[in-house]
Design a protein around this motif. Structure first.
Motif, mmCIF file in Angstrom:
data_model
loop_
_atom_site.group_PDB
_atom_site.id
_atom_site.type_symbol
_atom_site.label_atom_id
_atom_site.label_comp_id
_atom_site.label_asym_id
_atom_site.label_seq_id
_atom_site.Cartn_x
_atom_site.Cartn_y
_atom_site.Cartn_z
ATOM 1 N N LYS A 342 0.838 -1.206 0.000
ATOM 2 C CA LYS A 342 0.000 0.000 0.000
ATOM 3 C C LYS A 342 0.870 1.251 0.000
ATOM 4 O O LYS A 342 1.800 1.382 0.785
ATOM 5 C CB LYS A 342 -0.908 -0.003 1.229
ATOM 6 C CG LYS A 342 -1.889 1.160 1.213
ATOM 7 C CD LYS A 342 -2.729 1.192 2.474
ATOM 8 C CE LYS A 342 -3.633 2.413 2.436
ATOM 9 N NZ LYS A 342 -4.329 2.623 3.707
ATOM 10 N N GLU A 343 0.546 2.168 -0.927
ATOM 11 C CA GLU A 343 1.256 3.446 -0.974
ATOM 12 C C GLU A 343 0.316 4.534 -0.484
ATOM 13 O O GLU A 343 -0.885 4.512 -0.748
ATOM 14 C CB GLU A 343 1.713 3.752 -2.401
ATOM 15 C CG GLU A 343 2.745 2.767 -2.931
ATOM 16 C CD GLU A 343 3.196 3.090 -4.344
ATOM 17 O OE1 GLU A 343 2.695 4.090 -4.895
ATOM 18 O OE2 GLU A 343 4.017 2.349 -4.897
ATOM 19 N N ASP A 344 0.881 5.512 0.214
ATOM 20 C CA ASP A 344 0.050 6.625 0.701
ATOM 21 C C ASP A 344 -0.453 7.429 -0.482
ATOM 22 O O ASP A 344 0.295 7.750 -1.406
ATOM 23 C CB ASP A 344 0.874 7.541 1.618
ATOM 24 C CG ASP A 344 1.239 6.830 2.913
ATOM 25 O OD1 ASP A 344 0.547 5.847 3.231
ATOM 26 O OD2 ASP A 344 2.204 7.248 3.575
ATOM 27 N N GLU A 348 4.752 10.298 -2.947
ATOM 28 C CA GLU A 348 5.674 9.617 -3.858
ATOM 29 C C GLU A 348 6.596 8.654 -3.129
ATOM 30 O O GLU A 348 7.465 8.033 -3.726
ATOM 31 C CB GLU A 348 6.518 10.658 -4.608
ATOM 32 C CG GLU A 348 5.687 11.491 -5.581
ATOM 33 C CD GLU A 348 6.563 12.419 -6.412
ATOM 34 O OE1 GLU A 348 7.796 12.333 -6.280
ATOM 35 O OE2 GLU A 348 5.995 13.209 -7.181
ATOM 36 N N LYS A 349 6.383 8.549 -1.810
ATOM 37 C CA LYS A 349 7.225 7.636 -1.035
ATOM 38 C C LYS A 349 6.925 6.193 -1.422
ATOM 39 O O LYS A 349 5.771 5.840 -1.661
ATOM 40 C CB LYS A 349 6.972 7.826 0.464
ATOM 41 C CG LYS A 349 7.515 9.132 1.012
ATOM 42 C CD LYS A 349 7.274 9.200 2.507
ATOM 43 C CE LYS A 349 7.832 10.498 3.085
ATOM 44 N NZ LYS A 349 7.562 10.611 4.540
ATOM 45 N N PRO A 350 7.929 5.354 -1.445
ATOM 46 C CA PRO A 350 7.688 3.946 -1.799
ATOM 47 C C PRO A 350 6.917 3.226 -0.690
ATOM 48 O O PRO A 350 6.899 3.675 0.463
ATOM 49 C CB PRO A 350 9.097 3.366 -1.953
ATOM 50 C CG PRO A 350 10.003 4.292 -1.198
ATOM 51 C CD PRO A 350 9.364 5.640 -1.236
ATOM 52 N N CYS A 351 6.300 2.112 -1.043
ATOM 53 C CA CYS A 351 5.567 1.313 -0.070
ATOM 54 C C CYS A 351 6.543 0.639 0.894
ATOM 55 O O CYS A 351 7.753 0.676 0.698
ATOM 56 C CB CYS A 351 4.703 0.273 -0.775
ATOM 57 S SG CYS A 351 5.673 -0.908 -1.753
ATOM 58 N N SER A 354 8.998 -1.893 -0.610
ATOM 59 C CA SER A 354 10.004 -1.233 -1.458
ATOM 60 C C SER A 354 11.041 -0.519 -0.606
ATOM 61 O O SER A 354 12.229 -0.499 -0.939
ATOM 62 C CB SER A 354 9.329 -0.250 -2.411
ATOM 63 O OG SER A 354 8.471 -0.942 -3.291
ATOM 64 N N LYS A 355 10.575 0.066 0.500
ATOM 65 C CA LYS A 355 11.524 0.719 1.418
ATOM 66 C C LYS A 355 12.566 -0.285 1.905
ATOM 67 O O LYS A 355 13.764 -0.004 1.929
ATOM 68 C CB LYS A 355 10.776 1.283 2.630
ATOM 69 C CG LYS A 355 10.154 2.655 2.432
ATOM 70 C CD LYS A 355 9.534 3.121 3.747
ATOM 71 C CE LYS A 355 8.784 4.435 3.557
ATOM 72 N NZ LYS A 355 8.105 4.851 4.789
ATOM 73 N N GLU A 392 6.998 -4.164 -8.402
ATOM 74 C CA GLU A 392 7.754 -3.246 -7.536
ATOM 75 C C GLU A 392 9.258 -3.461 -7.705
ATOM 76 O O GLU A 392 10.035 -2.512 -7.743
ATOM 77 C CB GLU A 392 7.371 -3.495 -6.065
ATOM 78 C CG GLU A 392 6.028 -2.949 -5.656
ATOM 79 C CD GLU A 392 5.996 -1.424 -5.685
ATOM 80 O OE1 GLU A 392 6.871 -0.787 -5.072
ATOM 81 O OE2 GLU A 392 5.108 -0.864 -6.357
#
Length: 1708
Positions: A342-344, A348-351, A354-355, A392
């Motif tokens: 889930k992305e906010d 543009e921050k990674p999920c 992905s982080k 991703e």
């Protein structure tokens, strides 16, 4: 779903106290609206307290506290009931279809060659054993770690995707999913719990602050000044570097530093110091400073606050908790994946996932493992989310790969290693190509990570490259291979567009490689430094299969193939534009003119790297194969095509290879030679050399043949060589010119004749492989692995060998050593082509020699014409025009004319061979065309061109005339048969042209051959006979020389063993090396070794040759002494009880008595080589006969001993035996008065002889007891007798095991060594004080005569009687010694002494056997009233009486006799060997053959025993009765009879190596279940199996190292000390290798006894074929052990493989 927010505010809002009880805490959490705040508040309170002691953590206590305070309440809240009950219900409700097992390093994986979609599809051990694939062609390998079992993945397998364990999960999926679905409440709780848990894990793992925690985890208390100095793992510093740095920086002990280092290597980081911030900071700087001293870069050290460390550690524990939870339910996995992806909104921050991926390279090893396992257990178990995860992954692919390339951890620890799990799934790969442009992404990444290697022309140049970085770049290339591994069956416009886009992107890489690393010929001065060439070739190897896969993908679709061809052609043209600036030059020859741009390989830059041109050649062939070439003009117009430019660069490359062969580039060093080698090697040739030949064939098919040949001549710089110009007299230039002509002719042969490429002609891949195999086997028969290595592998690592090998070859099984080989079938020999283009020069010569030799043996001519080649496909049909064009005829005619005119410097035999081959090809081509079509339709007129005159001059000749003259050239005698064959072919073609009958031609041809054969026959027979005679004479001469050389060589090896083998010492003794010869028939003496009827010793004249000086010498007392070299070693080869831990060495051990189990003896072996030293031998027979009874003899001996005892007892009273009536006061006088006739003076040995005797005895003492040498030690005589007895027992055991007769079957080395050992043991008595020998004798007799029993004399059941026999016989002469006179017994005295000592020992041994072994319950057998049974029965009654009824008298007599007869055989056999080598009496004939019944009688006869052994007791009953009474009354005997202790049973069980399973998979299965007893982690170990006892050990791991006498020893080395007295044999299961070790410092590898179906071993499981036990080879290993040859094998191996001297055997 709470997944973020202001943590601080939330913490304040939550308020309240956290309840103490878990159940209350769960309800309290349930009441809170904001779970995240509550959760973090709980962690903030408990985590720092739980993980407060990082320096010395109590792991069990920490885990208990975590479960109680955090996990239990959280699980209660999550599940809504008791966690254990809930999870048990979930587990029972159903299993997943997918296995999902993650492999650890070293774990065995299986792949099915029949069913796997690609080689990356593997099964774990359990799934494989329960699948259909175990009956298929499978491969087994050791995992590098991080892989994933593909059981249940329907896309991974063509058939049998599920094992029986997972079939249940698949069949009931729909039904069981409904049952095992989580209820809505649990799912709702999961959606509340998982976001908080995942966010906490992510935040803590990527947390960079060293001193502070996130605000929401900081509780309102003062921050303590508690810090840790944390050391991180890297791959640059070795174990020793880290240990050194820690010791120096922290001042810690070695053990502590080792513990820290091991933990760092395992977990990735470790707190090495705790304290205040300043203290830890100081430690950090010290560690960095000291580590920089030993390595180029410092260690990675950080100072972390204790709370930060605690929360990071707990975050990993939470990850493990989640990982476990994922395995219970698909719903848990799906919710987890949803949250992670889930992305906010609007951000543009990674999920989350992905982080973590992007942070992966910064994580330590332990964190990476947890993260990767979590991805495996969640995303990869759900196909839908695996797809989303892959998206991703590709999205951040460039960043991830760049991070990995700059990282220093192994690939298995990088998130980029997960690519194989996604890219090899066919549907997923298609999706990523279509939607995510994955091919373009990968190729762009490849270019972006190599910018520093691009020169100003945008070409790669890898000078000064970083090997480590390039190894990481290869990972990107592997990914490209994974994506392309499965070709699509259905093409869509979108897929076609995206693939073409990726292909064009890939062409950019090839453009950077086209013409890279150009070189210029060095003239005058040699190059100073060889340029780096390995990187460019290595990348070429990595790209080989990718290039082929791209071509195969393109060939799947007609439209795509044409577009790809167009793009590739464009790229080649762009790269070829550079050379167009030069003006064209004109070249004339034979009336033809060529205009070309000037270029000389010898002066201008040239490159061997042309991947673009070669890719175009590959695409062109596929156009031809599919027939699409007819549409090529639509995409590339004829004007744009410019075939001369396409041919130019590959031609230059081939010319470069030719000039290197002509040694024109020798000043350019080895780098160029290496590149040329790989250019033609099997690893690269498919996409280098082969494609260059194809490009020349393309040029030949599209260019005018004369122009093409003129271009060839010009590029080979041979234009002048074929013009009417006077050549130079410079011999070097002439030689160069000749080699270049040969190389050019060879290339012309390949261009015209090599048609076995699908597309070039109408052949299949199977045809191509068959032809390769045929030509390999024409060289020599080859092993399966050797053939495989010589064939190129496809993208699935398959060669296609198995599909065709049986059509062309037959398999010949191996023997006990070596390997199986394939031999070519006779019917395939006609396919042999001498100029096969994959032959190296060596292979060419060898194949030609082999085939000519074969034809000669068959009495056939030696002509080796080419086989008829297949027809070119239409696109290449014009290539044959080369053969009959004017320039070709000029070349052939010119070379033949030079040979006929004997211009010896202008031609070579090889050149003529090639010309003849080209002529053969031309004639075969014309013949084939004439046979298929009417003459008027055949335009190929090779015959007419060859018979046409070369010019209009008067002396002009044609090729046919030149051939006739060629037959008369003496230098070309070897080519006469070939010339004759060609002339016949000319005749055949002429007749075909004249419309003659084909049958007549064939008949004429065969008739000509027959006539020729008849003419040759008579002369050949004579020549053959003469050759045979000469060969035989030469063979005998060689044999004699080789024998001498071999003797010298063996001598050198054996005599220099002392340089590296401490146990090899010189043995001082004389000996013969000849076999015992049978006695002359004239001798009538009976062959009895003992007693007054003793037969004569065989007195042979012994003439020995010293292997050092080769001088012969007869053995005499006055001659120089001769000695043998010996190998002394401790041995456990005869013991059954290896668990008995005995300290069988040291200063306190008394070796006089050997335990009957023979736990550890000292074995002495010899190589049998004789050398000069000192000579000793004198044996004088005395013809005195005296009848002496045992009672009288025993009386005399006891009187003598009693007198001796009184004399040495310093007044102590001695008790005389009850059955002796004489007093002991006048014992010495009595002794002499009785035996004065039975003595003689002792042999006097010189000081040099005594020195050799002492030297060898001291060596036995030192090795056997593992003590320092001490010539005066009282145990030296004991050890010499002991090694003599033990060595004889070992030899007897070996002969029995092998089923060989007792005498006459020993090897020379065993025979001579044993005889020398026995005589040495007999002579050694003279070098010790006789008082000492007498003491030993009394102690030994104490076992037989209990009257003299002293305190430490063992019981009858606690000694080995053969050791006692050897000891008493060899020490008995000491009784004859007096202070004033040195005497020894005469021959007759010795005869009685030996007889009675042997009879006494035999009586004791019979009693031993009856007491210990005759206790079995009787089996059904008819009543036996034999004499032996009756004697046994009466003996048992006496024993029963003397043991007070403890021994049962109910045991049948026949059973007792049976036990005694079987039990005593090894003892009798050993005694026969001992007395034979001691006395030299020849044995009876029956002992020279194998016969159980005959053997017993012969042994009894030879040893003066009655065949009914119990008659001995009857004969000596009055004397033996009191002895028997005392033997039976011994407390140890009574204890054994009552069952309180166990006695050794006779005959002893003979040792053998442990039983191994037939199938090697069973062993791998055992290894997979092995868990190290000293290690709690689940890391895979290196299990090894002791072949002596079957113990499974953990090898090469610090966990199982032991401290022995202050030294760190590995598990194998320490086990060997106990199990094999330092010598042992292990099987490394995961590597399929046997390891032999000796002591702590020496060992070697030995082939395992497991073979594949091709009769080959597979060390390291590199080939991976199924392996099965070879009984013969395992028996060979058993004999290696029983013959005590392990040390010898290690010495031999270390001599040939010097590399193993560097291995630390001590830590094995």
């Amino acid at each position: 779903m709470a997944d973020g927010g202001d943590g601080g505010a939330a913490a304040g809002a939550a308020g309240g106290r956290v309840p103490a009880q878990p159940q209350e805490r769960a309800m309290w959490w349930d009441e809170r609206f904001d779970f995240q705040t509550t959760f973090l508040q709980c962690l903030a309170k408990h985590v720092p307290n739980i993980y407060s002691a990082e320096m010395d953590p109590l792991l069990e206590k920490q885990e208990e506290m975590v479960q109680t305070t955090i996990f239990y309440p959280m699980e209660c809240y999550l599940f809504g009931e008791d966690p254990d009950i809930f999870l048990e219900k979930l587990q029972q409700s159903g299993t997943s279809q997918l296995c999902g097992k993650v492999f650890k390093g070293g774990e065995t994986t299986y792949s099915c060659r029949d069913c796997a979609v690609d080689p990356t599809c593997v099964l774990c051990m359990d799934c494989f054993q329960n699948s259909i694939h175990k009956n298929h062609r499978y491969k087994m390998h050791s995992s590098t770690g991080g892989g994933f079992c593909d059981c249940g993945d329907t896309e991974a397998w063509k058939t049998g995707p599920l094992c029986t364990k997972h079939e249940h999960g698949a069949s009931g999926t729909a039904k069981e999913n409904s049952e095992c679905q989580l209820n809505e409440e649990v799912m709702e709780h999961s959606r509340r719990v998982f976001p908080s848990v995942i966010k906490y894990i992510v935040d803590m793992l990527i947390w960079e602050e060293e001193k502070e925690l996130p605000l929401e985890l900081t509780i309102s208390r003062e921050k303590a000044d508690n810090y840790y100095c944390v050391l991180f793992n890297d791959e640059h510093h070795s174990y020793d570097h880290v240990i050194y740095s820690l010791q120096r920086a922290l001042g810690c002990e070695l053990g502590e530093a080792q513990l820290h280092t091991t933990a760092i290597d395992k977990e990735g980081r470790r707190a090495v110091k705790a304290g205040h911030y300043a203290t830890c900071q100081e430690a950090k700087e010290e560690i960095k400073r000291h580590s920089e001293n030993v390595s180029q870069r410092p260690l990675h050290v950080e100072v972390l606050h204790a709370d930060v460390m605690a929360h990071q550690k707990f975050a990993l524990r939470l990850g493990s908790w989640l990982n476990k939870l994922m395995s219970y339910s698909s719903d848990f996995r799906q919710i987890f994946c949803q949250i992670c992806l889930k992305e906010d909104a609007g951000s543009e921050k990674p999920c989350f996932i992905s982080k973590l991926m992007l942070w992966d390279a910064k994580l330590h090893k332990g964190a990476r493992k947890v993260l990767h396992e979590l991805i495996f257990s969640s995303f990869f178990m759900e196909m839908e989310y695996k797809k989303l995860f892959a998206v991703e992954f590709v999205k951040y692919y460039k960043a991830l790969q760049k991070e990995y390339i700059n990282d220093d951890h192994d690939r298995v620890l990088s998130v980029t290693a997960l690519s194989v799990q996604m890219f090899t799934v066919p549907t997923l790969a298609r999706h990523l190509i279509e939607e995510q442009k994955v091919i373009t992404t990968i190729t762009e990444t490849l270019l972006e990570v190599l910018p520093e290697y691009l020169d100003k022309n945008d070409k790669f140049n890898f000078q000064g490259y970083n090997q480590e970085k390039l190894n990481r770049v290869y990972a990107v290339i592997y990914d490209l291979r994974y994506v392309l591994i499965s070709k699509p069956t259905l093409w869509t416009d979108h897929l076609r567009e995206r693939f073409l886009e990726g292909f064009v992107s890939f062409l950019r890489i090839l453009t950077c490689m086209q013409g890279m690393e150009e070189i210029k010929r060095q003239i005058g001065q040699h190059i100073e430094v060889d340029p780096d060439w390995e990187a460019a070739i290595a990348i070429q190897m990595q790209l080989k299969n990718i290039l082929l896969m791209f071509q195969e993908w393109c060939a799947c679709d007609e439209e795509l193939l044409l577009k790809a061809y167009k793009e590739c052609h464009k790229a080649v043209m762009r790269c070829s534009a550079n050379g167009r600036s030069r003006e064209k030059t004109v070249f004339h020859l034979c009336g033809h003119t060529l205009e070309s741009r000037p270029y000389r390989v010898s002066t201008d830059p040239v490159s061997i790297h042309l991947p673009l041109s070669r890719t175009l050649a590959g695409l062109h062939v596929r156009l031809s194969k599919t027939g699409t070439i007819s549409r090529l003009h639509e995409f590339v117009s004829p004007e744009e095509f410019q075939v001369d430019l396409l041919v130019e660069y590959p031609l230059r490359c081939l010319v470069l290879v030719a000039q290197v062969a002509a040694e024109m580039w020798r000043r350019n060093g080895l780098s160029l030679i290496s590149q040329v080698f790989y250019y033609q090697d099997v690893k690269c040739r498919e996409e280098m050399y082969d494609k260059d030949i194809i490009m020349l064939q393309i040029g030949a098919s599209l260019m005018d043949p004369n122009h093409f040949l003129l271009l060839i001549l010009q590029r080979y710089e041979l234009a002048d060589a074929f013009k009417k110009m006077k050549p130079t007299k410079d011999q070097d230039l002439i030689k160069q010119c000749n080699v270049l002509i040969e190389e050019m002719l060879q290339i012309l042969i390949y261009v015209v004749g090599e048609r076995y490429v699908p597309g070039v002609s109408n052949v299949t891949k199977e045809d191509v492989i068959m032809r390769e195999i045929i030509h390999l086997l024409c060289i020599e028969p080859m092993a399966h692995s050797a053939i495989t290595k010589s064939l190129p592998e496809n993208e699935n690592n398959e060669t296609g060998l198995e599909n065709v090998i049986d059509k062309v070859a037959t398999f010949k099984k191996p023997g006990v050593s070596g390997h199986g080989v394939y031999e070519l079938k006779d019917e395939c020999l006609k396919e042999f082509n001498m100029f096969f283009y994959h032959y190296t020069k060596t292979q060419h010569s060898k194949a030609e020699h082999t085939q000519k030799k074969r034809r000669k043996q068959e009495n056939r001519d030696e002509a080796l014409p080419p086989p008829p080649p297949p027809d070119f496909s239409p696109a290449f049909s014009n290539v044959v025009r080369l053969l009959n064009c004017d320039v070709m005829m000029h070349i052939l005619r010119t070379i033949l004319q030079r040979a006929v005119e004997l211009e010896t410097h202008l031609w070579t035999e090889a050149m003529i061979q090639m010309v003849l081959h080209l002529l053969s090809l031309g004639l075969l081509e014309e013949k084939q065309q004439l046979q298929k079509s009417p003459e008027e339709e055949v335009t190929f007129d090779f015959y007419h061109k060859a018979t046409r005159m070369g010019s209009s001059a008067l002396n002009a000749v044609n090729i046919l005339m030149l051939l006739e003259k060629l037959k008369r050239v003496p230098q070309l005698e070897a080519q006469k048969d070939t010339v004759s064959w060609i002339l016949q072919m000319f005749n055949t073609v002429k007749r075909l042209r004249e419309k003659s009958s084909l049958a007549t031609t064939v008949a004429a041809t065969s008739g000509l051959e027959a006539t020729k054969g008849d003419e040759k026959q008579s002369t050949q027979d004579k020549e053959k006979a003469e050759r045979k005679r000469k060969a035989e004479a030469a063979r005998l001469h060689r044999q004699k020389i080789m024998a001498q050389m071999s003797a010298l060589q063996r001598n050198f090896i054996e005599t220099h063993k002392i340089l590296y083998e401490n146990t090899l010492e010189t043995q001082g003794k004389e000996d013969a090396i000849m076999e015992e010869e049978s006695m002359s028939l004239a001798i009538d003496y009976s062959k009895i070794a003992l007693g007054p009827k003793r037969g004569p010793s065989v007195a042979e004249k012994e003439v020995l040759t010293c292997i050092l000086c080769q001088e012969e010498q007869e053995v005499k007392l006055e001659s120089a002494a001769m000695v043998l070299s010996a190998c002394v070693q401790k041995s456990t080869a005869l013991t059954q009880n290896r668990s008995r831990i005995l300290e069988l060495s040291g200063d306190t051990l008394d070796p006089l008595f050997m335990h009957p189990d023979l736990p550890c003896g000292t074995h002495t072996g010899s190589c049998g080589h004789v050398m000069h030293a000192a000579c000793w031998q004198n044996e004088d027979a005395e013809a005195v006969a005296q009848i002496l009874s045992l009672a009288r003899w025993l009386e005399i001996v006891i009187v003598r001993i009693s007198g001796y005892s009184m004399k040495n007892a310093k007044g102590e009273k001695q008790n005389a035996p009850a059955f002796i009536n004489k007093g002991v006061g006048n014992s010495a006088l009595e002794f002499h008065s009785i035996l004065s006739f039975g003595v003689q003076p002792s042999i006097k040995y010189s000081s040099s002889i005594k020195e050799m005797l002492i030297l060898f005895a001291t060596t036995i003492y030192r090795v056997g007891l593992k003590v320092a040498p001490n010539e005066a030690d009282y145990r030296i005589p004991m050890m010499t007798w002991s090694t003599c007895a033990f060595t004889i027992q070992c030899i007897e055991n070996l002969l029995e095991t092998e089923g060989k007769p007792l005498f006459g079957s020993l090897q020379n080395r065993q025979h001579s060594g044993l005889k020398a050992l026995v005589q040495f043991a007999a002579a050694q008595r003279t070098t010790s004080p006789q008082v000492l020998i007498q003491k030993h004798l009394i102690r030994l007799l104490g076992v037989l005569l209990p009257n003299f029993k002293v305190e430490d004399t063992p019981s009858l059941l606690e000694v080995d009687m053969f050791h006692v026999l050897v000891g008493v016989v060899l020490s008995f002469p000491s009784l004859y010694w007096e202070d004033t006179v040195d005497l020894q017994p005469s021959s007759i005295s010795s005869a009685y002494n030996h007889l009675y000592l042997f009879h006494l020992t035999t009586l004791a041994h019979i009693t031993q056997i009856v007491l210990s072994s005759a206790t079995e319950s009787p089996t059904a057998r008819s009543h036996d009233n034999s004499e032996e049974a009756c004697s046994a029965q009466s003996f048992c009654k006496e024993v029963c009486r003397y043991t007070s009824g403890c021994f049962s008298q109910d045991i049948p007599g026949w059973l007792v006799w049976d036990c005694v007869k079987k039990g005593i055989m090894p003892y009798l056999r050993c005694a026969a060997l001992f007395f034979h080598y001691l006395l030299g009496v020849s044995p009876p004939e029956e002992l020279l053959q194998v016969s159980e019944e005959g053997q017993f009688k012969a042994l009894c006869s030879y040893l003066s025993l009655p065949t009914n052994l119990f008659l001995l007791f009857q004969e000596y009953w009055d004397t033996v009765n009191p002895l028997l009474q005392r033997w039976c009354a011994d407390p140890v005997v009574l204890s054994c009879l009552k069952g309180e202790s166990i006695a050794i049973r006779y005959p002893r069980k003979r040792n053998s190596l442990i039983e191994l399973p037939e199938d090697y998979s069973c062993l791998l299965n055992q290894a997979s279940q092995f868990r190290c007893p000293r290690s709690s982690d689940d890391e895979q170990k290196h299990p090894v199996l002791c072949l002596f006892c079957g113990a499974m050990l953990c090898s090469q791991n610090t966990c199982c190292q032991e401290l022995v006498n202050g030294e760190e020893l590995g598990a194998c080395t320490s086990h060997a000390l106990q199990c094999g007295a330092g010598v042992c044999m292990f099987l490394k299961i995961r590597e399929c290798k046997v390891v032999l070790i000796e002591g702590k410092t020496r060992g070697c590898l030995y082939p395992a006894p497991y073979l594949d179906e091709y009769g080959e071993t597979d060390p390291g499981l590199k080939r991976g074929n199924p392996l099965h036990l070879c009984r013969e080879r395992y028996r060979k290993l058993h004999l290696l052990w029983q013959q005590h040859c392990i040390i010898e094998e290690i010495a031999r191996s270390q001599e040939t493989n010097q590399i193993f001297f560097g291995f630390n055997w001590q830590l094995l």
